[in-house]
Design an enzyme around this catalytic site. Structure first.
Site, PDB file in Angstrom:
ATOM      1  N   ASP A  50      63.100 -13.831 -49.334  1.00  0.00           N
ATOM      2  CA  ASP A  50      64.463 -14.200 -48.950  1.00  0.00           C
ATOM      3  C   ASP A  50      65.414 -13.018 -48.819  1.00  0.00           C
ATOM      4  O   ASP A  50      65.166 -11.928 -49.349  1.00  0.00           O
ATOM      5  CB  ASP A  50      65.040 -15.242 -49.918  1.00  0.00           C
ATOM      6  CG  ASP A  50      64.944 -14.818 -51.384  1.00  0.00           C
ATOM      7  OD1 ASP A  50      64.044 -14.022 -51.734  1.00  0.00           O
ATOM      8  OD2 ASP A  50      65.769 -15.280 -52.200  1.00  0.00           O
ATOM      9  N   GLU A  66      63.825 -15.904 -54.298  1.00  0.00           N
ATOM     10  CA  GLU A  66      63.940 -15.035 -55.483  1.00  0.00           C
ATOM     11  C   GLU A  66      65.397 -14.827 -55.872  1.00  0.00           C
ATOM     12  O   GLU A  66      65.732 -14.695 -57.054  1.00  0.00           O
ATOM     13  CB  GLU A  66      63.267 -13.679 -55.230  1.00  0.00           C
ATOM     14  CG  GLU A  66      63.036 -12.855 -56.489  1.00  0.00           C
ATOM     15  CD  GLU A  66      64.281 -12.206 -57.062  1.00  0.00           C
ATOM     16  OE1 GLU A  66      64.413 -12.149 -58.307  1.00  0.00           O
ATOM     17  OE2 GLU A  66      65.148 -11.757 -56.287  1.00  0.00           O
TER      18      GLU A  66
HETATM   19 NI    NI Z   1      64.949  -8.178 -54.882  1.00  0.00          NI
END
Ligand code: NI
Length: 390
Positions: free
Chosen positions: A79, A137
């Site tokens: 991401d 994440e």
């Molecule tokens: Ni990172």
């Protein structure tokens, strides 16, 4: 051909892939195009058993080696962040307001590079490899790793490894350490309710801004007076909002902060003491208060044996000066931490700093990584799986 030669040979493809990922960043839980491109590349490489749509846009890809042995998991996060890119790169983000400012475009590319190198060496592979392409994440406190684990990402896995680009290390240097590498990260909000009144009549009100200020000041003693000075911890209150007008006693205020540490006991202590401090301030002022404490990512705790194995592997591939034991962990957080609560493994930083260029920090609108790291990271990840002792 050595693994380094093979990695250098695929470097032009890696550069192209990384530029594509970089130009098309997607925020947490919206990594559809990124996942589609990863899938396309894995299919082109061939030999992998692929599962898609894991916990959103996650992908698991398994490769069975030619000989029996352990199962090694390698992870990349996919991401990007809500930042407007200002690098001026020819392949800068084409998605307004979104940027790969944490370098995850490099992580995806390096893992795809490792995928290709491993497929080429399938016969030499003892055991098997699981590639984890993880979404979200950056979506603290939820993150993407726990969803992948719930879907069985670490089933039968013997060790798990991951890399993060790191502007504080020289380009091509791998750094890690045994034990704590990155901090736990919790988020808290505080609401303080008083009673507004005319600014000239404070006795008719209960000033929430004064109470909030006392809370901020008193909370400073949690780290300085309540925690072991040999342990690291930080409590930052980054937002304080209250009041409506200069001549009105504020009837309410709202604060938000974060707590970072490596020690689970300090997390508990911080939560507990923030509540006590708030209760104390409320008693003192007559306000009422509410604390919402959310547990985010836990700390990244590297398995000493696997951290050692990672550094040994990096040293054998690139020379001892390119494999460093970092002295100090970082107070930044990483949801890779959760994988390490279930399986032994290690997370490592891959340096991106060039001597003649300014090393912009992660999450900065100018951050980028030199392309020369791509083949290096790919080679290391592949070799971690190939060299894993049975
Ligand atoms: Ni990172």
């Amino acid at each position: 051909m050595t693994i380094l030669e093979a990695a250098q040979q695929i470097q032009p493809q890696l550069v192209q892939l990384r530029r594509q990922f970089h130009a098309h960043p997607e925020v947490s839980q919206h990594e559809q195009e990124t996942a589609r491109r990863v899938l396309e590349e894995l299919q082109a490489i061939g030999g992998y058993t692929i599962r898609t749509g894991i916990s959103g846009n996650g992908i698991l890809a398994d490769l069975e080696g030619g000989q029996p042995g352990p199962k090694v998991a390698l992870r990349a996060d996919m991401d990007a962040l809500q930042i407007t890119e200002e690098t001026g790169l020819p392949f800068a983000s084409e998605n307004p307001g979104v940027m790969h400012a944490c370098g995850h475009d490099n992580h995806i590319t390096m893992l795809l590079g490792a995928a290709r190198l491993l497929a080429q060496r399938k016969d030499q592979l003892k055991g098997s490899v699981r590639l984890i392409f993880q979404p979200a994440e950056e979506l603290s406190p939820v993150g993407g790793s726990r969803g992948m684990m719930a879907a069985g990402a670490l089933e039968d896995v013997d060790a798990v490894f991951g890399l993060h680009v790191w502007p504080e290390l020289p380009m091509g240097t791998f750094g890690t350490k045994a034990g704590p590498l990155m901090a736990s990260s919790d988020h808290f909000s505080v609401y303080i309710d008083g009673r507004s009144s005319h600014g000239a009549k404070p006795d008719a009100g209960i000033d929430a801004v004064v109470a909030g200020s006392q809370f901020v000041t008193a909370a400073q003693t949690i780290v300085s007076r309540n925690t072991d000075p040999l342990q690291s911890a930080v409590i930052t209150i980054g937002r304080f909002q209250g009041g409506t007008r200069y001549n009105i006693v504020a009837g309410e205020c709202e604060l938000e902060g974060t707590c970072r540490t490596f020690n689970p006991k300090i997390r508990e202590l911080a939560e507990h003491r923030l509540k006590e401090v708030l209760d104390g301030v409320c008693t003192l002022s007559g306000c009422t208060g509410e604390l919402k404490y959310e547990h985010g990512y836990c700390s990244v705790m590297n398995d000493p044996k696997q951290a050692d194995y990672l550094l040994k592997t990096a040293s054998e591939l690139f020379g001892a000066e390119k494999a460093v034991t970092v002295e100090e962990p970082s107070m930044c957080a990483e949801d890779f931490a959760f994988y390490l609560t279930e399986k032994p493994g290690a997370f490592a930083w891959l340096g991106t700093a060039l001597p003649e260029e300014e090393a912009w920090p992660l999450h900065n609108c100018h951050f980028t990584a030199p392309e020369d790291i791509l083949w290096r990271g790919a080679a290391l990840l592949a070799q971690l799986a190939l060299g894993m002792p049975g």
